[in-house]
Each structure stands twice: as C-alpha cells, then as structure tokens.
Design a protein around this motif. Structure first.
Motif, PDB file in Angstrom:
ATOM      1  N   CYS A 204       0.707  -1.140   0.033  1.00  0.00           N
ATOM      2  CA  CYS A 204      -0.029   0.101   0.093  1.00  0.00           C
ATOM      3  C   CYS A 204       0.842   1.305   0.164  1.00  0.00           C
ATOM      4  O   CYS A 204       1.857   1.433   0.720  1.00  0.00           O
ATOM      5  CB  CYS A 204      -0.887   0.099   1.192  1.00  0.00           C
ATOM      6  SG  CYS A 204      -2.070  -1.440   1.462  1.00  0.00           S
ATOM      7  N   SER A 205       0.492   2.254  -0.913  1.00  0.00           N
ATOM      8  CA  SER A 205       1.450   3.362  -0.878  1.00  0.00           C
ATOM      9  C   SER A 205       1.446   4.390   0.207  1.00  0.00           C
ATOM     10  O   SER A 205       2.339   5.127   0.538  1.00  0.00           O
ATOM     11  CB  SER A 205       0.884   4.282  -2.101  1.00  0.00           C
ATOM     12  OG  SER A 205      -0.489   4.585  -1.684  1.00  0.00           O
ATOM     13  N   PHE A 206       0.335   4.142   1.112  1.00  0.00           N
ATOM     14  CA  PHE A 206       0.233   5.115   2.229  1.00  0.00           C
ATOM     15  C   PHE A 206       0.787   4.710   3.553  1.00  0.00           C
ATOM     16  O   PHE A 206       1.088   5.136   4.514  1.00  0.00           O
ATOM     17  CB  PHE A 206      -1.291   5.325   2.802  1.00  0.00           C
ATOM     18  CG  PHE A 206      -2.063   4.252   3.154  1.00  0.00           C
ATOM     19  CD1 PHE A 206      -2.099   3.973   4.518  1.00  0.00           C
ATOM     20  CD2 PHE A 206      -2.598   3.328   2.050  1.00  0.00           C
ATOM     21  CE1 PHE A 206      -2.706   2.679   4.827  1.00  0.00           C
ATOM     22  CE2 PHE A 206      -3.231   2.082   2.622  1.00  0.00           C
ATOM     23  CZ  PHE A 206      -3.399   1.842   3.967  1.00  0.00           C
ATOM     24  N   LEU A 323      -5.198   4.895  -5.517  1.00  0.00           N
ATOM     25  CA  LEU A 323      -4.252   6.078  -4.980  1.00  0.00           C
ATOM     26  C   LEU A 323      -3.392   5.467  -3.730  1.00  0.00           C
ATOM     27  O   LEU A 323      -2.473   5.397  -3.702  1.00  0.00           O
ATOM     28  CB  LEU A 323      -4.860   7.243  -4.433  1.00  0.00           C
ATOM     29  CG  LEU A 323      -4.120   8.305  -3.684  1.00  0.00           C
ATOM     30  CD1 LEU A 323      -3.083   8.861  -4.799  1.00  0.00           C
ATOM     31  CD2 LEU A 323      -4.985   9.346  -3.177  1.00  0.00           C
ATOM     32  N   TYR A 324      -4.343   4.723  -2.985  1.00  0.00           N
ATOM     33  CA  TYR A 324      -3.587   4.031  -1.653  1.00  0.00           C
ATOM     34  C   TYR A 324      -2.884   2.748  -2.021  1.00  0.00           C
ATOM     35  O   TYR A 324      -2.252   2.194  -1.157  1.00  0.00           O
ATOM     36  CB  TYR A 324      -4.696   3.797  -0.854  1.00  0.00           C
ATOM     37  CG  TYR A 324      -5.697   5.079  -0.477  1.00  0.00           C
ATOM     38  CD1 TYR A 324      -5.052   6.260  -0.356  1.00  0.00           C
ATOM     39  CD2 TYR A 324      -6.820   4.903   0.175  1.00  0.00           C
ATOM     40  CE1 TYR A 324      -5.744   7.264   0.120  1.00  0.00           C
ATOM     41  CE2 TYR A 324      -7.743   5.967   0.530  1.00  0.00           C
ATOM     42  CZ  TYR A 324      -7.008   7.338   0.556  1.00  0.00           C
ATOM     43  OH  TYR A 324      -7.678   8.187   1.035  1.00  0.00           O
ATOM     44  N   ASN A 355      -8.277  12.858   1.487  1.00  0.00           N
ATOM     45  CA  ASN A 355      -6.778  12.915   1.125  1.00  0.00           C
ATOM     46  C   ASN A 355      -6.852  14.166   0.260  1.00  0.00           C
ATOM     47  O   ASN A 355      -7.711  14.669  -0.138  1.00  0.00           O
ATOM     48  CB  ASN A 355      -6.370  11.470   0.600  1.00  0.00           C
ATOM     49  CG  ASN A 355      -6.987  11.381  -0.916  1.00  0.00           C
ATOM     50  OD1 ASN A 355      -6.774  12.144  -2.001  1.00  0.00           O
ATOM     51  ND2 ASN A 355      -7.863  10.561  -1.046  1.00  0.00           N
ATOM     52  N   LEU A 393       3.681   7.218  -0.784  1.00  0.00           N
ATOM     53  CA  LEU A 393       2.848   8.424  -1.155  1.00  0.00           C
ATOM     54  C   LEU A 393       3.187   9.672  -0.539  1.00  0.00           C
ATOM     55  O   LEU A 393       2.653  10.509  -1.331  1.00  0.00           O
ATOM     56  CB  LEU A 393       1.368   7.982  -0.301  1.00  0.00           C
ATOM     57  CG  LEU A 393       0.288   8.983  -1.019  1.00  0.00           C
ATOM     58  CD1 LEU A 393       0.219   8.737  -2.317  1.00  0.00           C
ATOM     59  CD2 LEU A 393      -1.081   8.509  -0.255  1.00  0.00           C
ATOM     60  N   SER A 396       4.953  11.511  -3.194  1.00  0.00           N
ATOM     61  CA  SER A 396       4.221  12.192  -4.490  1.00  0.00           C
ATOM     62  C   SER A 396       3.372  13.565  -3.848  1.00  0.00           C
ATOM     63  O   SER A 396       3.422  14.288  -4.714  1.00  0.00           O
ATOM     64  CB  SER A 396       3.117  11.270  -4.808  1.00  0.00           C
ATOM     65  OG  SER A 396       1.958  11.692  -5.440  1.00  0.00           O
TER      66      SER A 396
END
Length: 549
Positions: A204-206, A323-324, A355, A393, A396
């Motif tokens: 997961c990016s977060f 996104l996540y 977000n 994240l 980004s």
C-alpha cells in the motif's frame, strides 16, 4: 563499567493517543527487556504513557534508577513534543547514561532526530532485539557500540553515520515478551497484547509497515517479507498469560494476521484449532486485509475466541483505492465487512475518507459505501490519510506541494476550498459527537470504541435499544455532514455551508441529549445502576455483575 548494565526502557507520555483506545501494553520495549535479560542485565520498564506522567515525573523515576543505558520507544508517526521536553530536561540536569531512541516512525528519519534533539546519542532503526543485546555487550566490554547495525550516530563535524539494520528472519529465536506491566494493564482495564507475525506482504502506498521490515536492504521503500511464529509457540504463550494473569482479552497486534498465502491461512487454522482445544475462555482481536476475510476460517477463529476484527478497507471509492495502492476492489471491501458482521463479530473499518486529492465525487462515493456497510459514523466521516515517514505516497504529495514537513512531523495541506470546507464540517461533527461517543462506549462496555464486550446480565430488549440509539445518533451527526456535501455540490457559498452546519449541530446535540436521557431512564429502571462491564467483571449467583481479583 560493570558486567551487568542497569537499563531503563521508557514509553514516554504523548499528547495524542490512538483514538478512543484503552491502555495497550508497550510490547516493543517488552521484547527488548526480555532480550536484555537473557544476558543478565537489570532492566526496568517505565510506562509513562500508561499513567500519563509529566516530564518531571518521568525524569524523577529515570534519575532514581541511575541507568547506564536509557531507551525510548516512539509509538506515534512523529517525534512527540513531550519527549523533546523530557530530553531537554535530562540534558539540563546532566542525567547520565547512553540515550537511544527507537520505534517504527523514527527508523525512517534518524538523522533528523539527531540534528534536532541534542540529548539523543543514537537512533536505532528496525527491529531492536538483537541490536540492543549487541549494544549492551559492547558497553560492558568497552567496545565501540556505535558500530552495531541499525544505529545512526553522530560523527565528526556534526555529520551522522547510518548503519543498515539486520532483519530477524526466525521469530522463534526471540524470547517471549517481558510481562512487567501486564497485571497493571488489566487492572486499568487495558488490553494485553501478543505478536504472532511481523510485516505485511502488501505494498500500500500510504503505509510504511513493509518498508520498515525492508530497511535492512538499504534502498528507499524496499519491502520486507511477512514472517510468522509457529502456532504451538503462540498458543503456549497465550496459555501462560491466562494462567498467570487470568487473561480474558487479548489483542493480536500483527499488521496482517493471515499473511496472504496458503501457508499463512493454514497456520491460522492450526492456531484456531489448538487454541480452541485449550478451552481458555478468552476473546481476542485481529487485523487483516479485506481479501483475507474468508468465512470458514473466521468461523474457526471465532470458535477459538475471536470476537473483533479490524479490516483495512481504507476507501469505498475505486479511485481512492488506486491512490492508496490497495490492489483490491470496493466489492471485496463490501464483502469483507458484511462477512465479519454476519458472523456476529464486532467490526472496525480502517478508513481514510479524506486525502489531499479528494474530490466531492470521491467523498460522496465513500459516504454511500459507508452507509451500505453500516459504518457511516462521525469517526469514519472525519478520517483522513495520515502521512507516514517511510510511505511512498508522501513523496508524491511532496512533489505536488501538499506535504508540510516540519522536520520531526509531517502533515498535509488541502488545497481545494470545497474539500477544506467538507473536512472542517467533518471535524465539527466529530467534536460535537464526542460526549455521546463516550456515553456509548461506556454503556456498551467497549474495549476500544468498536470492540464491544457482551454484557451477560443485559436483556436482548435493552441491547436492541442501545444499538438503535447508537445508530440514530450516528445518523443525526453524519446527516449534518451529508447535507454539507449536498450544499457543496450545489455550489452553495463555503461560509454559508459552515454556518448551516453549525446551526444544524446545535439542534442535533439537543435531540441526541434528549434521546440519551430517555435511554438512561429506561436502563436505570430495568438494570438499576448503569455500570461499565470491565474485563474484571464476572456474574455472581444472583445474576449481578461483580469484580474479581
């Protein structure tokens, strides 16, 4: 220096605790204490967070012990201000001993800690059990402890030196966590903990969890693997805890209980069978990803005592899930929530409604989804991405100019005025709801706000009344937020949206107080004194609750 070190391990007080939770064991430093005791060192655990000691109270206790080595664990996603103040006092008071700071978040910004907090001698990144034993041994022998893998220390001319940590690949080599504070945790109606695995297979990016266990690779955002303990060892530890502390509730702190593989699911089945065979009569909670919620295995775990499941679903919008970096669908999230609830388990949704890239359409989709699964509550309405050091994240967000970096803390900017206004209304609703949340948590005997204890003396009619009251009050407060979203969609002026929400909340609070009063009156008439059903309660022969020791 003596052959045996005096070591103090501290969980410092913080200004912001995890939302609505009871005290939870400081399992990280409990593992460090157990590791150091293998070598005969004298270790004292000071849990300042448990008692909310002031900086002066914590300092006094540290000074009294005259330690050779002092370790602080960081449990937040930033370096807490209260610890900065404590360390400053230690520096001014010339408190001796090597000071090392560790924990999940600081593992990703050790240089910043050393550059901003003078009294810290080193930051320990990654898993600490093997490293802390090496540090202690070198301190005793007079060797250069600064060369231990995982440490970041100051060098000449203000430079710092970071050494990559080593991963613990075999969890069976670790001793069981020290249980110095378990009895006190239970006395204060907190939650004892156990770890059965480490890491997460997802990306997961977060989230920084996989990257924490990949720090040994020396590359930014390198992921680590999911590792697990053997079921027999875990069940033996649980039985030991039960026999020594009359354990009734247990939080399994694994970031991902199942591991996402056939081997991981088989481990869970064996664990469930073995624990059920011990017939200990305790309940426990787990955390997992949505795709790992399977009916049959959840049934097996329920028979063993599973009562609460945290599922990281994060969003009800496919755009947000992308996104996540969640790699699963809204439908999978929906099925996971409904499966857990259909089994009669209490459910908690990991969710991030807001977000910095949210649109009003995203918010509306998420609200609709939360309503479908019965989780549209002020808590979830006010949820948002929390920027973690070590999560991809944030880079980004940094490139987009929406990340505020205050060196020891990260926060996010909402650049869209409509989203800013929606978030403000969500915060207003959550704040106004707080007293009712406290009432619900108390009368429903919550372990955490979402993890509920059944009250064996309560009739089904009264339980239905409470559940209906909670649903009604949630609807009153979230309705204010939904109306604000409608106004924003219809291009109503931002100030007017806030003003309307303020007027609505005044009426909602009055209505909720009236309903609460009616509930209290009924419960007092039927149940007598309303009391909180703690983990220390039992039922006596007369059918009433009583304390046990």
């Amino acid at each position: 220096m003596a052959k045996v070190l005096r070591v103090v391990l501290v969980r410092p007080s913080v200004d912001v605790l995890h939302k609505f939770s009871k005290p939870v064991e400081a399992l990280g430093i409990a593992y460090l204490a157990a590791a150091l005791r293998l070598d005969g060192h004298e270790v004292t655990i000071l849990d300042a967070m448990l008692y909310d000691w002031s900086e002066d109270e914590t300092l006094e206790r540290i000074e009294r012990l005259s330690p050779d080595l002092i370790g602080f664990t960081i449990v937040l996603n930033h370096f807490p201000d209260r610890l900065v103040r404590l360390l400053t006092k230690m520096n001014e008071g010339e408190v001796g001993g090597v000071v090392i700071v560790g924990g999940h978040a600081v593992s990703f910004f050790p240089e910043r800690v050393l550059n901003n907090v003078e009294r810290v001698d080193a930051v320990l990144s990654g898993e600490g059990e093997a490293a802390i034993r090496q540090i202690a041994r070198l301190l005793v022998e007079g060797g250069d402890w600064r060369l231990v893998p995982g440490l970041t220390t100051r060098g000449e001319h203000g430079h710092v030196k970071r050494l990559h940590p080593e991963r613990i690949h075999d969890l069976t080599t670790l001793p069981w966590a020290a249980r110095d504070t378990t009895a006190e945790i239970i006395r204060l109606d907190g939650v004892p903990c156990i770890s059965t695995s480490r890491g997460c297979y997802a990306r997961c990016s977060f989230c920084s969890v996989p990257r924490f266990y990949g720090l040994n690779q020396g590359r930014s955002y390198a992921p680590g693997t999911w590792l697990r303990r053997q079921p027999a060892d875990v069940v033996n530890e649980i039985e030991w805890l039960h026999s020594h502390f009359a354990l009734r509730e247990l939080l399994i702190v694994d970031d991902e209980f199942f591991g996402g593989t056939d081997e991981g699911f088989e481990r869970a089945r064996v664990f469930a069978r073995m624990l059920a065979e011990r017939n200990l009569g305790l309940s426990f909670a787990i955390s997992c990803r949505a795709e790992n919620v399977r009916t049959e295995i959840m049934q097996d775990l329920k028979r063993a005592g599973l009562s609460h499941v945290f599922v990281g679903i994060e969003a009800g919008s496919q755009r947000d899930l992308r996104l996540y970096g969640k790699a699963h669908t809204v439908d999978q999230n929906r099925r996971a929530a409904m499966t857990v609830k259909s089994l009669g388990l209490t459910f908690q949704a990991g969710f991030m409604l807001f977000n910095p890239r949210s649109t009003l359409q995203d918010l509306s989709e998420n609200v609709k989804f939360l309503k479908e699964i019965g989780e549209l509550k002020p808590v979830t309405v006010n949820s948002a991405v929390d920027p973690h050091f070590g999560a991809p994240l944030i880079e980004s967000f940094r490139r987009n100019g929406i990340l505020r970096d205050d060196e020891l803390r990260l926060s996010l900017e909402y650049v869209n005025d409509g989203i800013k206004t929606a978030k403000l209304v969500a915060e207003m609703c959550a704040e106004a709801y707080q007293p009712f949340m406290n009432f619900i948590g108390a009368v429903q005997s919550s372990v955490t706000f979402e993890w509920r204890r059944p009250n064996p003396t309560r009739r089904p009619a009264e339980q239905h009344l409470l559940d209906t009251f909670e649903k009604k009050v949630n609807g009153l407060f979230t309705g204010v937020f939904e109306d604000a979203l409608v106004g924003l969609h219809e291009k109503t002026g931002l100030q007017e949206v806030v003003q309307v929400a303020e007027r609505q909340l005044k009426r909602v609070v009055d209505d909720a107080r009236l309903l609460e009063g009616l509930v209290v009156t009924h419960l007092e008439a039927v149940e007598g004194d309303i009391r909180y059903w703690s983990s220390r309660c039992t039922v006596n022969r007369g059918g009433q609750s009583a304390e046990f020791t």
